[in-house]
Motif scaffolding. Structure first.
Motif, PDB file in Angstrom:
ATOM      1  N   ARG A  92      -2.992   0.636  11.242  1.00 24.52           N
ATOM      2  CA  ARG A  92      -3.434  -0.371  10.286  1.00 24.52           C
ATOM      3  C   ARG A  92      -2.245  -1.195   9.790  1.00 24.52           C
ATOM      4  O   ARG A  92      -2.308  -2.415   9.706  1.00 24.52           O
ATOM      5  CB  ARG A  92      -4.132   0.309   9.107  1.00 24.52           C
ATOM      6  CG  ARG A  92      -4.593  -0.675   8.020  1.00 24.52           C
ATOM      7  CD  ARG A  92      -5.156   0.067   6.822  1.00 24.52           C
ATOM      8  NE  ARG A  92      -5.458  -0.852   5.734  1.00 24.52           N
ATOM      9  CZ  ARG A  92      -5.758  -0.463   4.497  1.00 24.52           C
ATOM     10  NH1 ARG A  92      -5.806   0.831   4.202  1.00 24.52           N
ATOM     11  NH2 ARG A  92      -6.012  -1.357   3.552  1.00 24.52           N
ATOM     12  N   GLY A  93      -1.164  -0.515   9.460  1.00 29.08           N
ATOM     13  CA  GLY A  93       0.021  -1.223   8.990  1.00 29.08           C
ATOM     14  C   GLY A  93       0.615  -2.131  10.049  1.00 29.08           C
ATOM     15  O   GLY A  93       1.007  -3.268   9.767  1.00 29.08           O
ATOM     16  N   MET A  94       0.686  -1.658  11.280  1.00 28.12           N
ATOM     17  CA  MET A  94       1.246  -2.470  12.357  1.00 28.12           C
ATOM     18  C   MET A  94       0.352  -3.676  12.642  1.00 28.12           C
ATOM     19  O   MET A  94       0.839  -4.773  12.916  1.00 28.12           O
ATOM     20  CB  MET A  94       1.421  -1.625  13.616  1.00 28.12           C
ATOM     21  CG  MET A  94       2.327  -0.414  13.430  1.00 28.12           C
ATOM     22  SD  MET A  94       3.984  -0.809  12.800  1.00 28.12           S
ATOM     23  CE  MET A  94       4.757  -1.422  14.303  1.00 28.12           C
ATOM     24  N   ASN A  95      -0.968  -3.478  12.551  1.00 27.65           N
ATOM     25  CA  ASN A  95      -1.880  -4.595  12.772  1.00 27.65           C
ATOM     26  C   ASN A  95      -1.745  -5.656  11.689  1.00 27.65           C
ATOM     27  O   ASN A  95      -1.955  -6.845  11.934  1.00 27.65           O
ATOM     28  CB  ASN A  95      -3.331  -4.102  12.839  1.00 27.65           C
ATOM     29  CG  ASN A  95      -3.638  -3.345  14.112  1.00 27.65           C
ATOM     30  OD1 ASN A  95      -2.921  -3.480  15.104  1.00 27.65           O
ATOM     31  ND2 ASN A  95      -4.693  -2.549  14.102  1.00 27.65           N
ATOM     32  N   LEU A  96      -1.411  -5.223  10.485  1.00 30.78           N
ATOM     33  CA  LEU A  96      -1.212  -6.185   9.402  1.00 30.78           C
ATOM     34  C   LEU A  96       0.076  -6.978   9.565  1.00 30.78           C
ATOM     35  O   LEU A  96       0.228  -8.040   8.978  1.00 30.78           O
ATOM     36  CB  LEU A  96      -1.187  -5.447   8.052  1.00 30.78           C
ATOM     37  CG  LEU A  96      -2.535  -4.998   7.487  1.00 30.78           C
ATOM     38  CD1 LEU A  96      -2.329  -4.124   6.258  1.00 30.78           C
ATOM     39  CD2 LEU A  96      -3.397  -6.206   7.142  1.00 30.78           C
ATOM     40  N   GLY A  97       1.002  -6.447  10.367  1.00 29.55           N
ATOM     41  CA  GLY A  97       2.247  -7.170  10.597  1.00 29.55           C
ATOM     42  C   GLY A  97       3.498  -6.410  10.228  1.00 29.55           C
ATOM     43  O   GLY A  97       4.599  -6.979  10.208  1.00 29.55           O
ATOM     44  N   ALA A  98       3.360  -5.110   9.926  1.00 27.24           N
ATOM     45  CA  ALA A  98       4.546  -4.314   9.623  1.00 27.24           C
ATOM     46  C   ALA A  98       5.445  -4.232  10.862  1.00 27.24           C
ATOM     47  O   ALA A  98       4.963  -4.189  11.989  1.00 27.24           O
ATOM     48  CB  ALA A  98       4.144  -2.910   9.176  1.00 27.24           C
ATOM     49  N   ASP A  99       6.755  -4.211  10.636  1.00 28.65           N
ATOM     50  CA  ASP A  99       7.701  -4.186  11.752  1.00 28.65           C
ATOM     51  C   ASP A  99       8.118  -2.777  12.131  1.00 28.65           C
ATOM     52  O   ASP A  99       8.536  -2.538  13.265  1.00 28.65           O
ATOM     53  CB  ASP A  99       8.937  -5.011  11.383  1.00 28.65           C
ATOM     54  CG  ASP A  99       8.605  -6.473  11.166  1.00 28.65           C
ATOM     55  OD1 ASP A  99       8.486  -7.209  12.161  1.00 28.65           O
ATOM     56  OD2 ASP A  99       8.432  -6.878  10.012  1.00 28.65           O
ATOM     57  N   ASP A 100       8.035  -1.823  11.177  1.00 26.07           N
ATOM     58  CA  ASP A 100       8.455  -0.459  11.488  1.00 26.07           C
ATOM     59  C   ASP A 100       7.822   0.495  10.479  1.00 26.07           C
ATOM     60  O   ASP A 100       7.399   0.089   9.387  1.00 26.07           O
ATOM     61  CB  ASP A 100       9.983  -0.351  11.440  1.00 26.07           C
ATOM     62  CG  ASP A 100      10.503   0.844  12.231  1.00 26.07           C
ATOM     63  OD1 ASP A 100       9.676   1.624  12.739  1.00 26.07           O
ATOM     64  OD2 ASP A 100      11.734   1.001  12.332  1.00 26.07           O
ATOM     65  N   TYR A 101       7.776   1.768  10.859  1.00 34.92           N
ATOM     66  CA  TYR A 101       7.250   2.841  10.022  1.00 34.92           C
ATOM     67  C   TYR A 101       8.313   3.922   9.940  1.00 34.92           C
ATOM     68  O   TYR A 101       8.825   4.358  10.966  1.00 34.92           O
ATOM     69  CB  TYR A 101       5.989   3.438  10.654  1.00 34.92           C
ATOM     70  CG  TYR A 101       4.718   3.206   9.882  1.00 34.92           C
ATOM     71  CD1 TYR A 101       4.367   4.046   8.824  1.00 34.92           C
ATOM     72  CD2 TYR A 101       3.876   2.162  10.220  1.00 34.92           C
ATOM     73  CE1 TYR A 101       3.184   3.850   8.129  1.00 34.92           C
ATOM     74  CE2 TYR A 101       2.685   1.952   9.530  1.00 34.92           C
ATOM     75  CZ  TYR A 101       2.348   2.796   8.481  1.00 34.92           C
ATOM     76  OH  TYR A 101       1.190   2.588   7.797  1.00 34.92           O
TER      77      TYR A 101
END
Length: 367
Positions: A92-101
């Motif tokens: 979900r975070g990556m789909n929103l546009g996050a670059d890294d976790y």
């Protein structure tokens, strides 16, 4: 100095991260919750944001979504800190546009390496942008003056010839006079088109950074887009005397774009399709409402097409092998279409191959 914003509701962990980044030489801002983080990001424009996911009231996902909606923070690298291990949440975070976790707990080097990686990525993107802007400025100083100069020279030459002939005792035929006047008229229209496109592109670039103006534009709509597209396509075909080549198919549904903007998009794309294809080859213009809540527009020609390099270089004042094909125009039309569609919240795609033609596809939100 490179600046980083840390958004973390755990005061102990937040202090540790701030101390680590400060010791590493970064300027660090901090916020204890999502709302404060959004305010801090907009006020300070950091080079990178590190944000916890699970926070009360406004969580990390909401922070990212909010910042992604603003042009001033949409491209800021964003690293999530989370104790979650659920792949669904990560996706979900990556789909929103996050670059890294970065999962908690993490080692100091893991955090520093993640920061360095994202800052390096941002630097490369910045350098690429600056290179494109340099190319744009170079093209502005060559293509635009050439178009203006050549149009003016044609007008001056034609009128001088007409005046010279009128000063002799030879009687000028109406056909000869009309022929010269048509040259003057075409050159004047060409000059007018260049000037209008130049001013429109500058206006669109300004609107793209004005959130309030963009919001106002997105309240506009066209009740009958099929009529606008139909009239524009057939008028262009008539100008090129290629009515027999044009094939149209439309369904109507109110679309979220002004009629004048929709007309401009159709004008530029149909004009390109006619300009870069030979008489006797098909030009297809079609549009219909889709199940995805968008109005789909397709413009297809079977002309000379573009290479992959040309497609990736679509930008202001880029002309595709004009000297080889002896075509007029700055190439600004495609840039205007691309920017105008984006301003209204749509998408613009082009598929093309040399010798096979070009297909332009546009999706615009339904009103």
């Amino acid at each position: 100095m490179t600046s980083i914003l840390v958004i973390e509701d755990d005061p102990l962990l937040r202090d540790q991260i701030v101390d680590l980044l400060t010791y590493a030489g970064y300027q660090v801002f901090q916020a204890q919750d999502g709302r404060g983080g959004i305010r801090m990001a907009r006020a300070n424009q950091p080079d990178l944001i590190i944000c916890d996911v699970m926070m009360p009231h406004v969580d990390g996902f909401e922070v990212l979504s909010d910042l992604q909606s603003s042009p001033s923070t949409a491209t800021t690298p964003f690293i999530f800190l989370t104790a979650l291990t659920d792949r669904t949440d990560m996706r979900r975070g990556m789909n929103l546009g996050a670059d890294d976790y970065l999962p908690k707990p993490f080692r100091p080097n893991d955090l520093l390496n993640a920061v360095k990686t994202q800052l390096l990525k941002r630097q490369r993107l910045t350098e690429e942008y600056e290179a494109r802007m340099t190319a744009l400025r170079t093209n502005i100083t060559t293509a635009l003056p050439h178009e203006i100069r050549s149009s003016i020279e044609s007008i001056v030459s034609s009128t001088n010839n007409l005046l010279a002939m009128s000063g002799t005792q030879t009687m000028l035929s109406a056909e000869r006079v009309n022929s010269v006047l048509r040259i003057v008229q075409r050159s004047a229209h060409r000059l007018e088109h260049v000037a209008e496109n130049y001013l429109l592109y500058a206006r669109l670039e300004s609107i793209a950074t004005d959130e309030q103006r963009m919001a106002e534009l997105r309240t506009e709509y066209t009740a009958d887009p099929a009529t606008t597209l139909y009239n524009t396509a057939w008028e262009k075909a008539r100008q090129y005397q290629r009515q027999r080549d044009l094939e149209t198919a439309f369904s109507d549904s109110p679309v979220a774009i002004s009629a004048s903007s929709l007309e401009k998009i159709a004008f530029e794309l149909v004009d390109n399709a006619l300009k870069f294809s030979e008489p006797g080859t098909r030009i297809i213009v079609a549009a219909e409402a889709g199940d995805d809540g968008c109005y789909h527009i397709l413009i297809r020609d079977y002309g000379r097409g573009m290479t992959a390099e040309h497609l990736s270089s679509i930008g202001a004042y880029v002309r595709f092998e004009n000297t080889l094909y002896e075509r007029v125009g700055t190439g600004l039309g495609l840039s205007i279409v691309k920017r105008m569609v984006a301003v209204y919240g749509g998408t613009f795609e082009i598929d093309s191959a040399p010798g096979e033609g070009t297909e332009a596809r546009i999706r615009l939100p339904l009103a």
